[in-house]
Structures are given as structure tokens and as C-alpha cells.
Design a protein around this motif. Structure first.
Motif, PDB file in Angstrom:
ATOM      1  N   VAL A 198       0.831  -1.208   0.000  1.00 24.60           N
ATOM      2  CA  VAL A 198       0.000   0.000   0.000  1.00 24.60           C
ATOM      3  C   VAL A 198       0.863   1.255   0.000  1.00 24.60           C
ATOM      4  CG1 VAL A 198      -1.598   1.364   1.409  1.00 24.60           C
ATOM      5  CG2 VAL A 198      -2.034  -1.066   1.018  1.00 24.60           C
ATOM      6  N   VAL A 199       1.906   1.265   0.826  1.00 24.52           N
ATOM      7  CA  VAL A 199       2.792   2.426   0.853  1.00 24.52           C
ATOM      8  C   VAL A 199       3.445   2.632  -0.512  1.00 24.52           C
ATOM      9  CG1 VAL A 199       4.903   3.382   1.848  1.00 24.52           C
ATOM     10  CG2 VAL A 199       3.210   2.289   3.325  1.00 24.52           C
ATOM     11  N   GLY A 200       3.896   1.527  -1.123  1.00 20.06           N
ATOM     12  CA  GLY A 200       4.499   1.624  -2.448  1.00 20.06           C
ATOM     13  C   GLY A 200       3.525   2.152  -3.486  1.00 20.06           C
ATOM     14  N   LEU A 201       2.252   1.718  -3.398  1.00 19.62           N
ATOM     15  CA  LEU A 201       1.252   2.163  -4.362  1.00 19.62           C
ATOM     16  C   LEU A 201       0.850   3.611  -4.133  1.00 19.62           C
ATOM     17  CD1 LEU A 201      -0.991  -1.037  -4.369  1.00 19.62           C
ATOM     18  CD2 LEU A 201       0.421  -0.227  -6.264  1.00 19.62           C
ATOM     19  N   VAL A 202       0.649   3.997  -2.880  1.00 24.52           N
ATOM     20  CA  VAL A 202       0.208   5.359  -2.582  1.00 24.52           C
ATOM     21  C   VAL A 202       1.223   6.392  -3.056  1.00 24.52           C
ATOM     22  CG1 VAL A 202      -0.247   6.978  -0.694  1.00 24.52           C
ATOM     23  CG2 VAL A 202      -1.299   4.716  -0.684  1.00 24.52           C
ATOM     24  N   ILE A 203       2.495   6.082  -2.890  1.00 23.71           N
ATOM     25  CA  ILE A 203       3.534   7.027  -3.320  1.00 23.71           C
ATOM     26  C   ILE A 203       3.948   6.768  -4.767  1.00 23.71           C
ATOM     27  CG2 ILE A 203       5.860   7.877  -2.857  1.00 23.71           C
ATOM     28  CD1 ILE A 203       5.478   7.087   0.050  1.00 23.71           C
ATOM     29  N   GLY A 204       4.099   5.507  -5.133  1.00 20.32           N
ATOM     30  CA  GLY A 204       4.646   5.173  -6.439  1.00 20.32           C
ATOM     31  C   GLY A 204       3.719   5.451  -7.609  1.00 20.32           C
ATOM     32  N   GLY A 259      -7.750   2.548 -16.304  1.00 21.31           N
ATOM     33  CA  GLY A 259      -8.212   1.173 -16.103  1.00 21.31           C
ATOM     34  C   GLY A 259      -7.070   0.222 -15.827  1.00 21.31           C
ATOM     35  N   SER A 260      -5.999   0.335 -16.600  1.00 23.51           N
ATOM     36  CA  SER A 260      -4.849  -0.556 -16.400  1.00 23.51           C
ATOM     37  C   SER A 260      -4.174  -0.306 -15.061  1.00 23.51           C
ATOM     38  CB  SER A 260      -3.836  -0.351 -17.539  1.00 23.51           C
ATOM     39  OG  SER A 260      -4.409  -0.664 -18.787  1.00 23.51           O
ATOM     40  N   ILE A 261      -4.110   0.964 -14.647  1.00 19.44           N
ATOM     41  CA  ILE A 261      -3.495   1.288 -13.362  1.00 19.44           C
ATOM     42  C   ILE A 261      -4.339   0.734 -12.226  1.00 19.44           C
ATOM     43  CG2 ILE A 261      -2.926   3.184 -11.798  1.00 19.44           C
ATOM     44  CD1 ILE A 261      -2.039   4.785 -14.205  1.00 19.44           C
ATOM     45  N   ALA A 262      -5.674   0.877 -12.326  1.00 19.23           N
ATOM     46  CA  ALA A 262      -6.558   0.328 -11.286  1.00 19.23           C
ATOM     47  C   ALA A 262      -6.396  -1.187 -11.203  1.00 19.23           C
ATOM     48  CB  ALA A 262      -7.999   0.702 -11.583  1.00 19.23           C
ATOM     49  N   LEU A 263      -6.318  -1.847 -12.358  1.00 22.12           N
ATOM     50  CA  LEU A 263      -6.122  -3.293 -12.372  1.00 22.12           C
ATOM     51  C   LEU A 263      -4.773  -3.663 -11.760  1.00 22.12           C
ATOM     52  CD1 LEU A 263      -7.247  -6.023 -13.304  1.00 22.12           C
ATOM     53  CD2 LEU A 263      -6.108  -5.658 -15.505  1.00 22.12           C
ATOM     54  N   ALA A 264      -3.737  -2.863 -12.050  1.00 22.94           N
ATOM     55  CA  ALA A 264      -2.411  -3.128 -11.490  1.00 22.94           C
ATOM     56  C   ALA A 264      -2.410  -2.967  -9.974  1.00 22.94           C
ATOM     57  CB  ALA A 264      -1.390  -2.187 -12.125  1.00 22.94           C
ATOM     58  N   VAL A 265      -3.158  -1.974  -9.464  1.00 21.02           N
ATOM     59  CA  VAL A 265      -3.242  -1.766  -8.014  1.00 21.02           C
ATOM     60  C   VAL A 265      -3.890  -2.967  -7.339  1.00 21.02           C
ATOM     61  CG1 VAL A 265      -4.359  -0.391  -6.225  1.00 21.02           C
ATOM     62  CG2 VAL A 265      -3.216   0.750  -8.140  1.00 21.02           C
ATOM     63  N   VAL A 266      -5.016  -3.415  -7.895  1.00 23.50           N
ATOM     64  CA  VAL A 266      -5.696  -4.582  -7.317  1.00 23.50           C
ATOM     65  C   VAL A 266      -4.799  -5.812  -7.388  1.00 23.50           C
ATOM     66  CG1 VAL A 266      -7.670  -6.133  -7.581  1.00 23.50           C
ATOM     67  CG2 VAL A 266      -7.984  -3.666  -7.839  1.00 23.50           C
ATOM     68  N   ALA A 267      -4.144  -6.002  -8.545  1.00 25.17           N
ATOM     69  CA  ALA A 267      -3.263  -7.155  -8.703  1.00 25.17           C
ATOM     70  C   ALA A 267      -2.105  -7.092  -7.709  1.00 25.17           C
ATOM     71  CB  ALA A 267      -2.728  -7.212 -10.132  1.00 25.17           C
ATOM     72  N   ALA A 268      -1.587  -5.902  -7.455  1.00 29.39           N
ATOM     73  CA  ALA A 268      -0.477  -5.760  -6.509  1.00 29.39           C
ATOM     74  C   ALA A 268      -0.898  -6.165  -5.103  1.00 29.39           C
ATOM     75  CB  ALA A 268       0.027  -4.321  -6.520  1.00 29.39           C
ATOM     76  N   LEU A 269      -2.082  -5.766  -4.690  1.00 25.62           N
ATOM     77  CA  LEU A 269      -2.561  -6.127  -3.349  1.00 25.62           C
ATOM     78  C   LEU A 269      -2.811  -7.624  -3.233  1.00 25.62           C
ATOM     79  CD1 LEU A 269      -4.995  -3.138  -2.712  1.00 25.62           C
ATOM     80  CD2 LEU A 269      -2.697  -3.474  -1.782  1.00 25.62           C
ATOM     81  N   VAL A 270      -3.377  -8.199  -4.297  1.00 25.86           N
ATOM     82  CA  VAL A 270      -3.622  -9.654  -4.279  1.00 25.86           C
ATOM     83  C   VAL A 270      -2.299 -10.405  -4.237  1.00 25.86           C
ATOM     84  CG1 VAL A 270      -4.553 -11.592  -5.595  1.00 25.86           C
ATOM     85  CG2 VAL A 270      -5.863  -9.477  -5.418  1.00 25.86           C
ATOM     86  N   LEU A 271      -1.351  -9.996  -5.078  1.00 37.32           N
ATOM     87  CA  LEU A 271      -0.055 -10.662  -5.107  1.00 37.32           C
ATOM     88  C   LEU A 271       0.687 -10.499  -3.787  1.00 37.32           C
ATOM     89  CD1 LEU A 271       1.169  -9.794  -8.716  1.00 37.32           C
ATOM     90  CD2 LEU A 271       0.550 -12.043  -7.835  1.00 37.32           C
ATOM     91  N   ALA A 272       0.534  -9.337  -3.158  1.00 37.95           N
ATOM     92  CA  ALA A 272       1.199  -9.122  -1.879  1.00 37.95           C
ATOM     93  C   ALA A 272       0.736 -10.147  -0.847  1.00 37.95           C
ATOM     94  CB  ALA A 272       0.924  -7.701  -1.387  1.00 37.95           C
ATOM     95  N   ASN A 273      -0.560 -10.458  -0.856  1.00 37.67           N
ATOM     96  CA  ASN A 273      -1.074 -11.449   0.096  1.00 37.67           C
ATOM     97  C   ASN A 273      -0.701 -12.866  -0.304  1.00 37.67           C
ATOM     98  OD1 ASN A 273      -3.150 -10.240   2.273  1.00 37.67           O
ATOM     99  ND2 ASN A 273      -3.203  -8.982   0.423  1.00 37.67           N
ATOM    100  N   LEU A 274      -0.647 -13.137  -1.616  1.00 33.47           N
ATOM    101  CA  LEU A 274      -0.231 -14.466  -2.053  1.00 33.47           C
ATOM    102  C   LEU A 274       1.231 -14.712  -1.715  1.00 33.47           C
ATOM    103  CD1 LEU A 274      -1.983 -14.704  -5.552  1.00 33.47           C
ATOM    104  CD2 LEU A 274      -2.642 -15.846  -3.425  1.00 33.47           C
ATOM    105  N   VAL A 275       2.069 -13.694  -1.921  1.00 36.45           N
ATOM    106  CA  VAL A 275       3.496 -13.830  -1.615  1.00 36.45           C
ATOM    107  C   VAL A 275       3.707 -14.048  -0.122  1.00 36.45           C
ATOM    108  CG1 VAL A 275       5.655 -12.530  -1.554  1.00 36.45           C
ATOM    109  CG2 VAL A 275       4.296 -12.557  -3.627  1.00 36.45           C
TER     110      VAL A 275
END
Length: 423
Positions: free
Chosen positions: A351-357, A387-403
């Protein structure tokens, strides 16, 4: 500790969330210390570079798919004899005016002129034409004493907008002084015998600078070398093409009529090759089109690297903080809560990476694209792929939990008694 952790406690965050937040934001002490600032900086950088690449790639794809951005701001051109024969206005204008698919048309003459002693491909067009190259700087052609140049031609002449240049063409156009009104992205079109305009190279000036005899030398079949055609909104390219091909066929038949042949004889054959020309892409656009999905692949590679880095960070954090996990387990944390601590930690880092990045990446991508478009002499039109950025944000959060799943299981199996024996 962190003020964010204190605020989360006051807000009633669950115990596992508070612990994960603390692990993500506080580096710890001694041998349990984790370089959280470096982790955050790396995550922000990875997100920013990925979003910048995505923004730049989307803008590049938009440029390639929108010819108006590189000078072809019309749909088709009626083109005569490789750009040096006439399109007879006497017959073409009525046909185009009565065609329900055509919204606007503009006739242009091609030639090669001398501007302050330098050879430049040029187009002559009416002032205030319905279809004119889109300005990049200054204004479009709005007076007979003006000229619009491609950015590369302007640099080659070492002039600026507002300066005056001398234009001539051998015995055809006597020297005339014209003021540079602006620069524009020029369409890639002209006669095939000489050089032709191409996006950043060329010039556009008024047909009033041409001698009247050049505009009427073919009698009833006199006209420009090409006519730019813009279709009405809603007309499909295929339907517009069929309609214009019928007009071209009619013009070629009219060129052999007695009215034409009796006036100028065999010269009428010069309009028997009027054809419909689709968009012509400059070499730069053709080259960039071959890149295909490369920007998306690059962004995906950066994202994969960031995910791998986050996974390694979590594994190292769990190893270094085995004592902290053992204390939490002794205090009553269940295995599920310990795994949730790692998931919270991973999510907070993401989240911190997404909010700033994300905003930094958008700004960087726009800046890079504007600089690139300026260098290319294309119309600067950066596109933010929301749209692609929103999808990337959701994917990042999902991947963060999977990792976080594997390190979370390792944290849940922490042997509290063995770890704390030295205490």
C-alpha cells in the motif's frame, strides 16, 4: 514507535494488524532489525517505474493508432498520378459536396521549394482551410503572407516562430517573404519524384503564393495534386473508402470526356490515375509499431521483480524476527494470527508503495512522453491508462497477500520454547 502504528491502535486495528503494521514500518533493534526504509524505497521505486512504463507504453500505442497525432488528421486523400497530376476541382468539388459520407475536403499542391537557400518539401493550401495540419507551436496558416514549418525544418533553418524567410521555386515561384506562423505535425505525403513532407519536415504556405497560371494550366481538369478528405462522424472507414473509390472512378471517366480531350488533348490522361490514398505512416511510426507489446512486457517484468523482492523481504523478516513471533505466540497468538501478521506486513508495504509510487509513476510517465513526443515532433497527447493502473493496483494487493502465504506459514510454525530458551 511509529505514529502510524499509534493511530492504528487508537482506531481499533486488530492485534495481528497492529503487529504487521509495526513490522512493516519499524525496523526493530539489534539482531532483529530489518531495513524497512530500504524495503519501502525499493517498493516505491518499482511501482513508480512500472506505472511510468505503463503510461509511456499506452501513450505510444495511442500515437501509433491515431494518425492525427502524427500529421494525418484526415481519413483519406484523393491522390493523382503519384502526387504530380491534377485532381480536377470542376468535377471533384460537386461530387464531394453531394457525398453524405464526406464532412470536409481541402485541396493541396505539392512541390519542392527553396527556403533561405535550403531545399524543403512543401504543400500549398488555402488559407483557413477546412483541413490543415495541427499546430504544435504558434498558429495554423491564417494569412497569405505566412508559412508553417515542420519542427525539424525550423531547427534546420535556425529560425524561430515569428521570423521571416524567403521562399522561391526556380522560375515557378518568384522570391516571396513569408512570416513563420508556427510549427505543425505534417502528413507524410507528396509527389514521388522529389522529397515529400513527413511529420517534422516540410512547409505549408498559401496557394495565393503560387502564380495563377499554375492553378489553371490544365483547363477544365485543373486542380490540386491531392484532396484531403475527412469523413462524417459515424461513417465507417470501409464505407467511406467505397464512396471515395466511386468518386475516383467517376473522375477518371470524366477525364476522357470530350470536354477534357477537346480542350487539351492527350493531357487528360494525367488524371486517369486518381486513386484513394489511406493513411501513410512516417518511418518513425512504422519503426515504433514494431515494438508491439514490448512496453507492457517491460512493465510486467518490473512487476515480477518487485513481487520477488517483496517475497524475499518477507522471508528475511520472518527469519530475523523469530523472537518477536515467538513472543507473540507465547502471549496467545494463534497460528492463523501469526500468518495474518505477515499478510498485514506485506499488504502495508504494498500500500505504501502504491500510494507514493502510482502518482510519481504517472507524473514521470507523462514527462517522459512529452519529451519523447517533442523530440519526435508528434502532437503531445499523453494518455493515463486509468483502467490498467486500477487493475495493477488490485493485482499488486492480491499478489502481496499471495506472496505472504509461504513466509506466513513459516511464522505460524515458529517454535516458541526453542527460540525463547535463551531468555
Amino acid at each position: 514507535g511509529s505514529g502510524v502504528v499509534a493511530a492504528a491502535l487508537a482506531a481499533g486495528l486488530p492485534a495481528s494488524g497492529e503487529a504487521g503494521l509495526r513490522f512493516a514500518l519499524e525496523q526493530g533493534r539489534g539482531r532483529t532489525a530489518v531495513p524497512v526504509r530500504s524495503v519501502m524505497a525499493g517498493t516505491v521505486l518499482a511501482v513508480a517505474v512500472g506505472i511510468a512504463t505503463l503510461t509511456f507504453g499506452t501513450s505510444l500505442s495511442t500515437l501509433i493508432s491515431h494518425p492525427a497525432l502524427y500529421g494525418w488528421n484526415f481519413d483519406y486523400a484523393l491522390y493523382s498520378i503519384d502526387g504530380y497530376g491534377p485532381v480536377p476541382l470542376r468535377w471533384a468539388d460537386p461530387l464531394l459536396a453531394h457525398d453524405p459520407d464526406v464532412a470536409a475536403s481541402t485541396g493541396v499542391y505539392f512541390g519542392t521549394v527553396q527556403i533561405d537557400g535550403q531545399t524543403v518539401p512543401a504543400m500549398a493550401a488555402p488559407v483557413h482551410a477546412a483541413i490543415t495540419p495541427r499546430p504544435l507551436t504558434g498558429t495554423a496558416l491564417d494569412g497569405p503572407g505566412q508559412i508553417v514549418l515542420g519542427p525539424a525544418t525550423l531547427d534546420q533553418l535556425r529560425m524561430r516562430v515569428g521570423d521571416t524567410v524567403t521562399v522561391s521555386e526556380g522560375q515557378i515561384i518568384p522570391p516571396v517573404r513569408l512570416r513563420i506562423a508556427g510549427t505543425a505535425a505534417l502528413p507524410t505525403i507528396g509527389d514521388v519524384i522529389g522529397v515529400h513532407a513527413s511529420m517534422s519536415t516540410g512547409a505549408v504556405f498559401s496557394t495565393q503564393a503560387l502564380p495563377p497560371r499554375d492553378l489553371t494550366e490544365y483547363g477544365p481538369i485543373s486542380g490540386p495534386n491531392a484532396m484531403f478528405i475527412r469523413l462524417r462522424p459515424g461513417v465507417s472507414p470501409a464505407a467511406g473508402l467505397r464512396s471515395l473509390e466511386q468518386i475516383a472512378g467517376q473522375l477518371n471517366r470524366d477525364a476522357t470526356s470530350p470536354l477534357a480531350t477537346n480542350f487539351i488533348g492527350d493531357i487528360a490522361r494525367y488524371v486517369q490515375a486518381v486513386s484513394v490514398l489511406p493513411v501513410q505512416r512516417p518511418a518513425e511510426i512504422v519503426n515504433y509499431k514494431t515494438m508491439g507489446a514490448m512496453p507492457a512486457i517491460l512493465a510486467g517484468g518490473l512487476a515480477a521483480g518487485a513481487v520477488m523482492g517483496l517475497g524475499l523481504t518477507l522471508i528475511a523478516s520472518v527469519r530475523r524476527r523469530r523472537r518477536d513471533f515467538a513472543l507473540l505466540k507465547t502471549l496467545g497468538f494463534t497460528r492463523g494470527q501469526l500468518a495474518a501478521v505477515v499478510a498485514w506486513q506485506s499488504t502495508v508495504i504494498a500500500v505504501v508503495g502504491l500510494v507514493i509510487g502510482v502518482p510519481v509513476g504517472i507524473a514521470a510517465g507523462r514527462w517522459l512522453w512529452l519529451a519523447f513526443a517533442h523530440e519526435l515532433s508528434a502532437v503531445p497527447d499523453p494518455v493515463i491508462p486509468a483502467g490498467s493502473i486500477a487493475l495493477a493496483v488490485v493485482a499488486a494487493l492480491v499478489l502481496a497477500n499471495l506472496v505472504a502465504a509461504l513466509p506466513g506459514r513459516a511464522a505460524a510454525r515458529t517454535p516458541a520454547a526453542i527460540v525463547l530458551r535463551a531468555e
